[in-house]
Design an enzyme around this catalytic site. Structure first.
Site, PDB file in Angstrom:
ATOM      1  CB  SER A  88      -0.948   0.002   1.199  1.00  0.00           C
ATOM      2  OG  SER A  88      -0.230  -0.215   2.393  1.00  0.00           O
ATOM      3  CB  THR A 191      -0.842   6.629   4.636  1.00  0.00           C
ATOM      4  OG1 THR A 191      -1.953   6.864   3.803  1.00  0.00           O
ATOM      5  CG2 THR A 191       0.105   7.793   4.590  1.00  0.00           C
ATOM      6  CB  THR A 209      -0.185   6.389   0.375  1.00  0.00           C
ATOM      7  OG1 THR A 209      -1.055   5.261   0.342  1.00  0.00           O
ATOM      8  CG2 THR A 209      -0.840   7.536  -0.362  1.00  0.00           C
ATOM      9  NE  ARG A 219      -8.825   7.767  -2.924  1.00  0.00           N
ATOM     10  CZ  ARG A 219      -8.069   7.532  -1.863  1.00  0.00           C
ATOM     11  NH1 ARG A 219      -6.785   7.255  -2.012  1.00  0.00           N
ATOM     12  NH2 ARG A 219      -8.579   7.577  -0.642  1.00  0.00           N
ATOM     13  CB  VAL A 220      -5.549  12.450  -5.313  1.00  0.00           C
ATOM     14  CG1 VAL A 220      -4.553  12.964  -4.273  1.00  0.00           C
ATOM     15  CG2 VAL A 220      -4.876  12.326  -6.673  1.00  0.00           C
ATOM     16  N   GLY A 221      -6.043  10.656  -2.507  1.00  0.00           N
ATOM     17  CA  GLY A 221      -6.503  10.722  -1.131  1.00  0.00           C
ATOM     18  C   GLY A 221      -5.909  11.897  -0.374  1.00  0.00           C
ATOM     19  CG  ASP A 222      -5.309  11.411   3.875  1.00  0.00           C
ATOM     20  OD1 ASP A 222      -5.511  10.308   3.337  1.00  0.00           O
ATOM     21  OD2 ASP A 222      -4.640  11.528   4.916  1.00  0.00           O
ATOM     22  CB  THR A 242      -2.887   6.352   8.457  1.00  0.00           C
ATOM     23  OG1 THR A 242      -2.833   5.214   7.589  1.00  0.00           O
ATOM     24  CG2 THR A 242      -3.329   5.902   9.837  1.00  0.00           C
ATOM     25  N   GLY A 243      -5.579   6.027   6.911  1.00  0.00           N
ATOM     26  CA  GLY A 243      -6.938   5.518   6.811  1.00  0.00           C
ATOM     27  C   GLY A 243      -7.599   5.995   5.536  1.00  0.00           C
TER      28      GLY A 243
END
Length: 330
Positions: A88, A191, A209, A219-222, A242-243
């Site tokens: 991940s 992450t 990550t 898609r992009v996360g935090d 994280t998460g």
């Protein structure tokens, strides 16, 4: 003089007697008062999840030699980016629904300097690319093909775009149903976020990550978003998340925690308040996990998550250990 000495001793004893007693997590009091936490350490490095142990070892080798804290948080997470058994983080991670591994990373100093990259392909160390954005461009955030072009310009090699054997097998199995659903704490979730403080009190943080598996392409996360997955203010402290990134972005999680610390909350109290707000805003709480990790300029730390299962690695002069964080749900 003797009367004054007795008065001071009596006052100190009273202070200890009045200090609240909080629960222990793996032998460490995460809710102790600021007065009690003055024993916490500088230098110190904290990282999310089990893989933070190996990352911290590298970071500590730099901090313990009076190295730069920014170097420490970069080199530390590069260990995780290079781990072929890491599914991940980095180029060996699980792909998106198109079968491509896309990477996100951010890095930040206490003076506000920061750099981020997102939706990057074929770069082994996106954290290093994020640092180059910070130090060599007038920008903060580069994405996609533009970020890859900048990496080439900076002499960073492009890796072959092939899935690792594990990722390939997992992807082929997933394609039979093509059903996307976040799974809480799967494979010690996504992450790695790292925050550190050196002996002089300088703070820095990093976050990297490959994102959630089988996400929509693009898609992009935090993690690469300054203020969401990472935020550092040298006058206050640092925080990382994280998460499930969408839920962290909704509350600007890392920035929120640092601002709460600025207002006088301890790192633990700030992490708990951030989780409380995330729970209130969640669109699908049953399938959501978030973990926060924070450190203030005194070396006091805190951690908290929505659900059990979140842990973090800690390394300082006295010990290196993995700590289980408390959570909203028990």
């Amino acid at each position: 003089m003797e009367s004054r000495r007795k008065f001071i001793q009596k006052s100190l004893i009273s202070s200890f007697a009045l200090a609240p007693i909080s629960g222990q997590v793996a032998g460490i009091d995460l809710k102790s008062t600021t007065f009690q936490n003055k024993k916490f350490f500088k230098p110190q490095v904290l990282s999310t999840w089990n893989h933070g142990m190996a990352a911290n070892t590298k970071a500590w080798s730099i901090l313990s030699a009076n190295g730069n804290v920014l170097d420490a948080v970069e080199e530390g997470v590069k260990v995780t980016e290079s781990d072929k058994n890491m599914y991940s983080v980095g180029i060996y991670g699980l792909p998106d629904r198109e079968g491509l591994v896309t990477l996100d990373a951010s890095i930040m100093k206490g003076d506000g300097s920061c750099g981020s990259v997102a939706f990057v392909r074929q770069i082994k160390h996106p954290i290093t690319l994020a640092r180059k954005v910070m130090e060599k461009t007038p920008h903060v955030f580069l994405v996609g093909e533009g970020a890859r072009q900048f990496a080439i310009q900076e002499g960073m090699p492009l890796e072959k775009e092939i899935l690792s054997p594990h990722a390939s097998n997992a992807y082929n199995k997933w394609k039979k149903t093509s059903n996307y659903k976040p799974i809480i704490n799967i494979e010690n979730h996504d992450t790695i976020g790292m925050i550190g403080i050196d002996a002089s009190g300088e703070l820095a943080g990093s976050c990297t990550t490959s994102g959630v598996a089988y996400k929509m392409h693009g898609r992009v996360g935090d993690s690469p978003i300054i203020g969401a997955g990472l935020f550092v203010d040298g006058e206050v402290g640092a925080a990382t998340a994280t998460g499930l990134g969408e839920e962290v972005i909704r509350i600007c999680g890392a920035f929120l925690i640092v601002e709460l610390m600025r207002q006088g909350r301890t790192p633990q109290e700030a992490c708990e308040e951030a989780v409380k707000r995330a729970v209130a805003k969640s669109k699908d709480l049953e399938n959501t996990q978030i973990g926060f990790l924070a450190l203030n300029r005194d070396g006091e730390f805190g951690a908290y998550s929505i659900r059990p299962g979140f842990n973090f690695a800690q390394h300082n002069q006295q010990y290196q250990k993995l700590v289980d964080a408390n959570s909203w749900f028990k």
